[in-house]
Design a protein around this motif. Structure first.
Motif, mmCIF file in Angstrom:
data_model
loop_
_atom_site.group_PDB
_atom_site.id
_atom_site.type_symbol
_atom_site.label_atom_id
_atom_site.label_comp_id
_atom_site.label_asym_id
_atom_site.label_seq_id
_atom_site.Cartn_x
_atom_site.Cartn_y
_atom_site.Cartn_z
ATOM 1 N N MET A 1 1.659 5.233 -2.593
ATOM 2 C CA MET A 1 1.382 6.541 -1.985
ATOM 3 C C MET A 1 2.377 7.585 -2.474
ATOM 4 O O MET A 1 3.525 7.273 -2.783
ATOM 5 N N ALA B 1 9.676 3.021 2.668
ATOM 6 C CA ALA B 1 8.986 3.400 1.429
ATOM 7 C C ALA B 1 9.288 4.848 1.078
ATOM 8 O O ALA B 1 9.506 5.194 -0.089
ATOM 9 N N ARG B 2 9.340 5.704 2.091
ATOM 10 C CA ARG B 2 9.642 7.123 1.846
ATOM 11 C C ARG B 2 11.080 7.291 1.386
ATOM 12 O O ARG B 2 11.366 8.105 0.504
ATOM 13 N N LEU C 1 6.887 2.597 6.593
ATOM 14 C CA LEU C 1 6.659 3.901 5.964
ATOM 15 C C LEU C 1 7.977 4.610 5.672
ATOM 16 O O LEU C 1 8.153 5.203 4.609
ATOM 17 N N ALA D 1 1.211 10.127 6.665
ATOM 18 C CA ALA D 1 1.050 8.852 7.366
ATOM 19 C C ALA D 1 2.102 8.702 8.467
ATOM 20 O O ALA D 1 1.804 8.181 9.548
ATOM 21 N N LYS E 1 0.838 -1.204 0.000
ATOM 22 C CA LYS E 1 0.000 0.000 0.000
ATOM 23 C C LYS E 1 0.873 1.254 0.000
ATOM 24 O O LYS E 1 0.547 2.248 -0.641
ATOM 25 N N TYR E 2 1.997 1.197 0.702
ATOM 26 C CA TYR E 2 2.858 2.361 0.807
ATOM 27 C C TYR E 2 3.572 2.669 -0.506
ATOM 28 O O TYR E 2 3.928 3.813 -0.761
ATOM 29 N N GLN F 1 5.077 -0.369 11.623
ATOM 30 C CA GLN F 1 4.416 0.393 10.566
ATOM 31 C C GLN F 1 5.230 1.633 10.219
ATOM 32 O O GLN F 1 5.388 1.979 9.048
ATOM 33 N N LEU G 1 2.882 9.847 2.267
ATOM 34 C CA LEU G 1 3.795 9.119 3.150
ATOM 35 C C LEU G 1 4.178 9.972 4.355
ATOM 36 O O LEU G 1 4.210 9.484 5.492
#
Length: 114
Positions: free
Chosen positions: A38, A104-105, A101, A46, A34-35, A97, A43
């Motif tokens: 985004m 992913a960022r 994140l 979140a 899901k990330y 989590q 991000l």
């Protein structure tokens, strides 16, 4: 008469702690796929939400840990420790989590302009 009213409140305290424990266990699962879809702004937002949730959960855990449970309340200390343990588990899930994140960022948002 006064004795009856004071003995009626401890079961209410235990029930309230149990409800708090049940509500605190409701959480989101980490879905790294899901990330990936985004945007950088999503991000970042979140990450802020997760950081706020970690702080709030830590505050709640501290309040529960500092709650004074009377010795005569059977099982009160056990309920208190169970609630604190659930809050700790929730913090651990939120940190996972947050790490997902952050990775992913780091992959998607390499420059500050994104």
């Amino acid at each position: 008469m006064n004795l009856i009213s004071t003995t009626a409140s401890p079961p209410a305290l235990v029930i309230a702690l149990l409800l708090l424990a049940g509500c605190s266990s409701i959480g989101r699962t980490v879905d790294p796929a899901k990330y990936d879809s985004m945007s950088c702004a999503e991000l970042n937002s979140a990450m802020g939400v997760v950081a706020r949730d970690i702080s709030q959960t830590a505050i709640t855990r501290g309040k529960v840990a500092n709650t004074s449970v009377p010795r005569w309340l059977l099982g009160g200390a056990r309920v208190k420790s169970a609630v604190a343990e659930r809050e700790t588990a929730r913090i651990d899930r939120l940190k996972q989590q947050q790490a997902a994140l952050a990775s992913a960022r780091a992959r998607r948002c390499t420059s500050p302009s994104q």
